[in-house]
Every structure is written in structure tokens, then in C-alpha cells.
Scaffold this motif. Structure first.
Motif, PDB file in Angstrom:
ATOM      1  N   LEU A  44       2.961   0.477  -0.720  1.00  0.00           N
ATOM      2  CA  LEU A  44       3.581   0.864  -2.004  1.00  0.00           C
ATOM      3  C   LEU A  44       4.833   1.457  -2.267  1.00  0.00           C
ATOM      4  N   ASP A  45       5.443   0.807  -3.192  1.00  0.00           N
ATOM      5  CA  ASP A  45       6.716   1.141  -3.466  1.00  0.00           C
ATOM      6  C   ASP A  45       6.770   1.975  -4.933  1.00  0.00           C
ATOM      7  N   GLU A  46       6.991   3.130  -4.864  1.00  0.00           N
ATOM      8  CA  GLU A  46       6.918   4.049  -6.017  1.00  0.00           C
ATOM      9  C   GLU A  46       5.651   3.766  -6.984  1.00  0.00           C
ATOM     10  N   PRO A  47       4.664   3.940  -6.442  1.00  0.00           N
ATOM     11  CA  PRO A  47       3.330   3.570  -6.983  1.00  0.00           C
ATOM     12  C   PRO A  47       3.041   4.249  -8.409  1.00  0.00           C
ATOM     13  N   VAL A  48       3.604   5.699  -8.384  1.00  0.00           N
ATOM     14  CA  VAL A  48       3.108   6.623  -9.674  1.00  0.00           C
ATOM     15  C   VAL A  48       4.447   6.286 -10.822  1.00  0.00           C
ATOM     16  N   ASN A  49       5.162   5.326 -10.416  1.00  0.00           N
ATOM     17  CA  ASN A  49       5.894   4.924 -11.757  1.00  0.00           C
ATOM     18  C   ASN A  49       5.582   4.979 -12.960  1.00  0.00           C
ATOM     19  N   GLY A  50       5.788   5.465 -14.015  1.00  0.00           N
ATOM     20  CA  GLY A  50       5.439   5.244 -15.351  1.00  0.00           C
ATOM     21  C   GLY A  50       3.941   5.661 -15.567  1.00  0.00           C
ATOM     22  N   LEU A  51       3.136   6.292 -14.553  1.00  0.00           N
ATOM     23  CA  LEU A  51       1.869   6.796 -14.782  1.00  0.00           C
ATOM     24  C   LEU A  51       1.799   8.271 -15.315  1.00  0.00           C
ATOM     25  N   ASP A  52       1.016   8.404 -16.085  1.00  0.00           N
ATOM     26  CA  ASP A  52       0.860   9.946 -16.502  1.00  0.00           C
ATOM     27  C   ASP A  52       0.021  10.783 -15.589  1.00  0.00           C
ATOM     28  N   PRO A  53       0.245  12.103 -15.769  1.00  0.00           N
ATOM     29  CA  PRO A  53      -0.524  13.295 -14.925  1.00  0.00           C
ATOM     30  C   PRO A  53      -1.723  12.711 -14.214  1.00  0.00           C
ATOM     31  N   LEU A  88       4.937  -3.793  -4.935  1.00  0.00           N
ATOM     32  CA  LEU A  88       6.452  -3.704  -5.173  1.00  0.00           C
ATOM     33  C   LEU A  88       7.175  -2.805  -6.295  1.00  0.00           C
ATOM     34  N   GLU A  89       8.284  -2.426  -6.171  1.00  0.00           N
ATOM     35  CA  GLU A  89       8.884  -1.600  -7.117  1.00  0.00           C
ATOM     36  C   GLU A  89       9.123  -2.502  -8.560  1.00  0.00           C
ATOM     37  N   ALA A  90       9.565  -3.401  -8.501  1.00  0.00           N
ATOM     38  CA  ALA A  90       9.935  -4.169  -9.554  1.00  0.00           C
ATOM     39  C   ALA A  90       8.280  -5.184  -9.905  1.00  0.00           C
ATOM     40  N   ARG A  91       8.191  -5.649 -11.145  1.00  0.00           N
ATOM     41  CA  ARG A  91       7.135  -6.314 -11.580  1.00  0.00           C
ATOM     42  C   ARG A  91       6.963  -7.440 -11.038  1.00  0.00           C
ATOM     43  N   SER A 104      13.039  -0.129  -0.442  1.00  0.00           N
ATOM     44  CA  SER A 104      12.567  -1.366  -0.810  1.00  0.00           C
ATOM     45  C   SER A 104      12.763  -2.657   0.119  1.00  0.00           C
ATOM     46  N   THR A 105      14.033  -2.557   0.338  1.00  0.00           N
ATOM     47  CA  THR A 105      14.600  -3.621   1.143  1.00  0.00           C
ATOM     48  C   THR A 105      13.685  -3.608   2.418  1.00  0.00           C
ATOM     49  N   THR A 106      13.457  -2.377   3.042  1.00  0.00           N
ATOM     50  CA  THR A 106      12.458  -2.299   4.168  1.00  0.00           C
ATOM     51  C   THR A 106      11.143  -2.972   3.986  1.00  0.00           C
ATOM     52  N   MET A 107      10.636  -2.706   3.002  1.00  0.00           N
ATOM     53  CA  MET A 107       9.292  -3.104   2.608  1.00  0.00           C
ATOM     54  C   MET A 107       9.427  -4.539   2.264  1.00  0.00           C
ATOM     55  N   ARG A 108      10.226  -5.140   1.733  1.00  0.00           N
ATOM     56  CA  ARG A 108      10.387  -6.616   1.443  1.00  0.00           C
ATOM     57  C   ARG A 108      10.308  -7.348   2.757  1.00  0.00           C
ATOM     58  N   MET A 109      11.084  -6.695   3.638  1.00  0.00           N
ATOM     59  CA  MET A 109      11.348  -7.434   4.958  1.00  0.00           C
ATOM     60  C   MET A 109      10.026  -7.300   5.803  1.00  0.00           C
ATOM     61  N   VAL A 110       9.403  -6.338   5.550  1.00  0.00           N
ATOM     62  CA  VAL A 110       7.902  -6.180   6.143  1.00  0.00           C
ATOM     63  C   VAL A 110       7.134  -7.209   5.674  1.00  0.00           C
ATOM     64  N   GLY A 128       2.649   1.876 -17.240  1.00  0.00           N
ATOM     65  CA  GLY A 128       1.685   2.288 -16.465  1.00  0.00           C
ATOM     66  C   GLY A 128       0.494   1.296 -16.022  1.00  0.00           C
ATOM     67  N   MET A 129       0.152   0.691 -17.204  1.00  0.00           N
ATOM     68  CA  MET A 129      -0.778  -0.531 -16.886  1.00  0.00           C
ATOM     69  C   MET A 129      -0.413  -1.507 -15.922  1.00  0.00           C
ATOM     70  N   GLY A 130       0.856  -1.742 -16.175  1.00  0.00           N
ATOM     71  CA  GLY A 130       1.539  -2.672 -14.956  1.00  0.00           C
ATOM     72  C   GLY A 130       1.274  -2.171 -13.662  1.00  0.00           C
ATOM     73  N   GLN A 131       1.646  -0.744 -13.409  1.00  0.00           N
ATOM     74  CA  GLN A 131       1.508  -0.297 -12.180  1.00  0.00           C
ATOM     75  C   GLN A 131      -0.090  -0.662 -11.705  1.00  0.00           C
ATOM     76  N   ARG A 132      -0.970  -0.236 -12.694  1.00  0.00           N
ATOM     77  CA  ARG A 132      -2.160  -0.310 -12.039  1.00  0.00           C
ATOM     78  C   ARG A 132      -2.788  -1.704 -11.805  1.00  0.00           C
ATOM     79  N   LEU A 133      -2.152  -2.758 -12.516  1.00  0.00           N
ATOM     80  CA  LEU A 133      -2.352  -4.042 -12.073  1.00  0.00           C
ATOM     81  C   LEU A 133      -1.880  -4.379 -10.772  1.00  0.00           C
ATOM     82  N   GLY A 134      -0.574  -3.899 -10.581  1.00  0.00           N
ATOM     83  CA  GLY A 134      -0.039  -3.993  -9.477  1.00  0.00           C
ATOM     84  C   GLY A 134      -0.871  -3.371  -8.094  1.00  0.00           C
ATOM     85  N   ILE A 135      -1.390  -2.268  -8.498  1.00  0.00           N
ATOM     86  CA  ILE A 135      -2.091  -1.571  -7.510  1.00  0.00           C
ATOM     87  C   ILE A 135      -3.463  -2.297  -7.240  1.00  0.00           C
TER      88      ILE A 135
END
Lengths: 246, 258
Positions: free
Chosen positions: A151-160, A79-82, A41-47, A131-138
């Protein structure tokens, strides 16, 4: 194309990222793997220019992030956090971001439809499920139709079904010639989604190779991951480490 | 996936300002706080007007008493415009969209300042007319054409805007909502109480004193012990406070990790 060169970052006495170099090439999905605290995550934030590196630099299409002309049209990031205000509706959140990069409102409706939030976009985002929050982020990442996606952990909280949707989305984005960097704790998911993989541990590069090549070294990508990261995991239970010391 | 407009040129201040306006107007709290502030200013003006007994008092200043009390609310709104981004994580979306951080704070200040100025002026004029209309029979109401009256009403609204900008700057410096509000309340209100007791020489320079006793007066304040700043000097001092807090806030925003 993302070029990471000699990137380093410390937080007080802790070295989060240590002389990291790798490329994220267009046309393929690059998986970004590492144990918790490895520095993904630190690497992604630096990019993205959010955290300043102590040494090294990251370039996107040859430019530093802060020199991009229309950042959202060139790079999309989840990003990983909202990263949205709970009191603002999903639609208003995207409209604000669209305005910042001169994108039309119609594009907001397009990405809302694409991520399946069109009907709930008027609700305050604070009431969204994980999951809805992740979709908004995407949706925010796709807003500017960028050539580069992180994309940092994009499937966090998503259903199958959501996980499969993200997998298909990332593969189709890469197939269109975009550079896609995706981190995940789910190694099996990376094995199915990524073509290339960058593995880091304690902020250092452990492997930068194709998924096929890495998987061939061991019975599975997961086994290969554990062999690579053995000794570099920041947090590990006793039981887990015993089970893997062979 | 469709292709969006051809990417020529680059983002400018106007794009950032449109983003900040979209953000500000889409939070309900913005409109609630501003509505409460205006209603409070009018209510206080009417209450003070009805209870007026001394025709020689500065009736304009009395009618604008609610502006001074509303400063805390607009200051908090300014704080929240910035700290709300940090607490929610929105700041990362904002700075990924616009990496030029001083430009982000400048646009935020321009948009929030414009809204606060418009609301402050509206509150000032409505409070003035309501408060003076509520004066009892026999006490002549001040008119906008009399010396200093229009200036007091207009500068009251300007002071309201500037305190909001001080809050915004404090939010960028302190980043955490409760701590930033504590600094705001401490600086604008609590400090005033201590200074009033301890060193009266500093009293004229406190934000609350500037708004209440310099900006919103039609007649110069006659106080033997304290020499308050003139209206224009007060406006300059308050503007300086806002410029310094926003300047330091922009500097820190550009230097710190988001």
C-alpha cells in the motif's frame, strides 16, 4: 513474503532505485520510508511488474509477479496515483477486477462493506472524494483476500477516523499472518502501525530494522528518520535543512 | 475477512475477456457513441434514399453511406477503450490483475471487436432496409437476394468493426487520447483528401476508400482513374491494417512501463 534483490531502475540520467534489497515478512507490518523521490513508488511498481527493473528482481512467495497464477488472490496493491476510470462506478470497477481473477460478485459486496463504500458504490468513481477514492483502492487491494499487501500512501486524503481505520486494518491483516508493506510520509503513523521499517534515500537502502530498534537510536522515530536521510533528500527547503543540521 | 474460492488453476483468456466486457459495458460513453453511430447511419441512409434520382446508381452502396461516416466514431471508441486506461491510471489496476499484457490486448480486441461487429452489422442491415424503403416511387429497391447486395451489407458491418480495432491498436501505440485521435482522423480521413489530390494510385488502399468503395459496393465501382480493390481484397487489406496496429500495440504494451 516479498523478496527484493538488487533492484535498480533509472529514468534517463536519474537513478530512481539503486541496488535495493530487502524482505517483507509475513505476520508483520513493514513500513516503507524515505523522502520524496527516494524511489518508494518506483520500487512498488517494479514489485508489481508494472515497471521493468534495469537490474535485479522482486519475487513474491518465490515467484516473479508475471508468473503468478491468480495475481489478485496473491497480492493486493494500492498505488499512489488513482487506478480507476472516473466514468465507471466503484462497484463496476471492482466487478471487472473480480472477473479477471475468477472471484465471485459477492466478494465485491463484501469488500465494499468492509471499506464503508456500500452505499455510494453505484456512483461514478470520478465524483468520489480523495478519501473515497482511497477506500476504493483499498477495497481493490483486499478483493482477492491476498497473503501479500502493498500500500503506497494509504492514508492520503483520509480523515482522522479513516487513518485510524487503516491502522487497525493493516495491523489485523498482519496479525492474520499476511505480509504487509506500507509507505507513508507520516512517520508518526508508521511508528504506530509498523513493526518493521525499511528506509531508503536516493534509491538506496539506509536502514532495514525494527521500529523499536530504530526509535531507540534517537529521541523519536522521526529524529532517527532525519538522521538517516540527511543528505539523501532530493527536494529540501533551505529552512528545513538548517533546522536539521545538528 | 472471508476466504474466497480455492485458488486452483490460473487465469485464462476467458477471465480476461470477462473483465474487458465488464469494463466496456459499464462506461456510458460506449453506448452513447454506438447509439449515435447507428442512428446516424440510418438517418443518412434515409436522407440519401429519399433524394435518389438515378435508378442505375449502386443503391445498396448509397444506403450504406452512413457506415463510412460512422467509422470515425467507432474508431474513436476503439482509441478510448485503450487510452482511457492510460489517462485514468486504470491500466495499472488492469495489468496488476493480469500481468500477461498481450493477453489483455487480445481480450480487449476480442470483446470490443465483437461488440463493434454486432453493432456494425445491425447498423448495416437497418440502414439498408431503411434507405431502400425510403427510395422514391419508380425507383426499384435492391433486394438482399440480388448479386453482391448481401455481401455489401455484411462487409460494411465488418469494415466498421475493423476500423474500431485499428483505433484500439492506435490507442495502445500512442497512449494519449488527443494524439491517438489525431492519428486516427489523419490516417482515415485527412490523408484521403491529400492522396485524392496527389497520388491516386494509393487511394484504393486508404481505410475510408476500402469501406466506401470496396466493401459496401454491390456493383463494381466504375471509375476510369482509380481501380478500387475488390470487396474481399479490401476486407483483407483492412484486416491487415488492424492486425498490424494491434500487433505493434501489443508489442509496445509488453515492453513499456505502465
Amino acid at each position: 513474503m516479498i523478496e527484493v534483490r538488487g533492484l535498480s531502475k533509472r529514468y534517463g540520467p536519474i537513478v530512481a532505485v539503486d541496488g535495493l534489497s530487502f524482505d517483507v515478512r509475513p505476520g508483520v507490518v513493514t513500513g516503507f520510508l524515505g523522502p520524496n523521490g527516494a524511489g518508494k513508488s518506483t520500487t512498488m511498481r517494479m514489485v508489481l511488474g508494472l515497471d521493468a527493473p534495469d537490474a535485479g528482481e522482486a519475487r513474491i512467495g518465490g515467484r516473479r509477479y508475471r508468473d503468478l497464477r491468480w495475481p489478485l488472490r496473491e497480492v493486493g496493491a494500492l498505488l499512489e496515483a488513482r487506478t480507476f476510470h472516473p466514468g465507471r462506478s466503484g462497484r463496476d470497477h471492482l466487478r471487472a477486477l473480480a472477473a479477471s481473477n475468477g472471484l465471485p460478485r459477492s466478494r465485491v459486496e463484501e469488500v465494499l462493506g468492509l471499506v464503508g463504500l456500500a452505499e455510494v458504490a453505484g456512483r461514478r468513481a470520478g465524483r468520489f472524494s480523495l478519501g473515497m477514492g482511497q477506500r476504493l483502492g483499498i477495497a481493490a487491494a483486499l478483493l482477492g483476500d491476498p497473503e501479500v499487501l502493498l500500500l503506497d500512501e494509504p492514508v492520503n486524503g483520509l480523515d482522522p477516523a479513516g487513518i485510524r481505520w487503516v491502522r487497525d486494518l493493516l495491523r489485523s491483516l498482519a496479525a492474520q499472518g499476511r505480509a504487509v508493506l506500507v509507505s507513508s510520509h507520516l512517520i508518526g503513523e508508521i511508528a504506530r502501525t509498523a513493526d518493521h521499517v525499511v528506509v531508503i534515500g536516493r534509491g538506496r537502502l539506509l536502514a532495514d530494522t525494527s521500529v523499536a530498534e530504530l526509535s531507540a537510536r534517537s529521541p523519536s522515530l522521526e529524529e532517527a528518520f532525519f538522521e538517516l536521510t540527511d543528505g539523501s533528500a532530493e527536494y529540501r527547503g533551505t529552512l528545513g535543512s538548517e533546522g536539521r543540521t545538528s | 475477512m472471508t476466504t474466497t474460492t480455492a485458488a486452483t488453476g490460473r487465469y485464462r483468456f476467458s477471465h480476461v475477456a470477462r473483465m474487458e466486457w465488464a469494463k466496456l459495458r459499464s462506461l456510458r460513453s460506449t453506448w452513447w457513441v454506438l447509439a449515435v453511430t447507428v442512428a446516424g447511419a440510418i438517418g443518412i441512409a434515409v436522407a440519401v434514399g429519399v433524394n435518389t434520382e438515378d435508378a442505375a446508381a449502386d443503391l445498396t452502396n448509397n444506403a450504406l453511406a452512413g457506415i463510412s461516416l460512422g467509422l470515425l466514431l467507432v474508431g474513436v471508441l476503439g482509441v478510448l477503450a485503450m487510452t482511457g486506461e492510460f489517462s485514468s491510471g486504470m491500466i495499472r489496476a488492469t495489468l496488476a490483475a493480469i500481468p500477461n499484457r498481450p493477453l489483455v490486448l487480445a481480450a480487449k480486441a476480442a470483446v470490443f471487436g465483437t461488440v463493434a461487429l454486432a453493432v456494425g452489422e445491425a447498423a448495416g442491415f437497418i440502414a439498408f432496409f431503411a434507405g431502400t424503403a425510403a427510395l422514391p416511387d419508380g425507383i426499384p429497391a435492391p433486394a438482399l437476394g440480388q448479386p453482391g447486395v448481401l455481401r455489401a451489407v455484411v462487409l460494411g458491418g465488418a469494415g466498421f468493426c475493423l476500423v474500431g480495432l485499428i483505433g484500439l491498436g492506435l490507442g495502445a501505440i500512442v497512449r494519449h487520447t488527443p494524439a491517438a485521435i489525431a492519428v486516427l482522423v489523419g490516417g482515415v480521413y485527412v490523408l484521403a483528401q491529400f492522396v485524392a489530390v496527389a497520388t491516386q494510385a494509393l487511394m484504393p488502399y486508404l481505410p475510408i476508400a476500402i469501406v466506401a468503395n470496396s466493401l459496401t459496393v454491390a456493383q463494381p465501382m466504375a471509375d476510369d482513374q482509380v481501380q478500387f480493390l475488390s470487396p474481399w481484397a479490401g476486407l483483407g487489406m483492412l484486416g491487415l491494417y488492424a492486425a498490424v496496429t494491434l500487433g505493434v500495440g501489443a508489442w509496445l504494451l509488453a515492453r513499456r512501463d505502465a
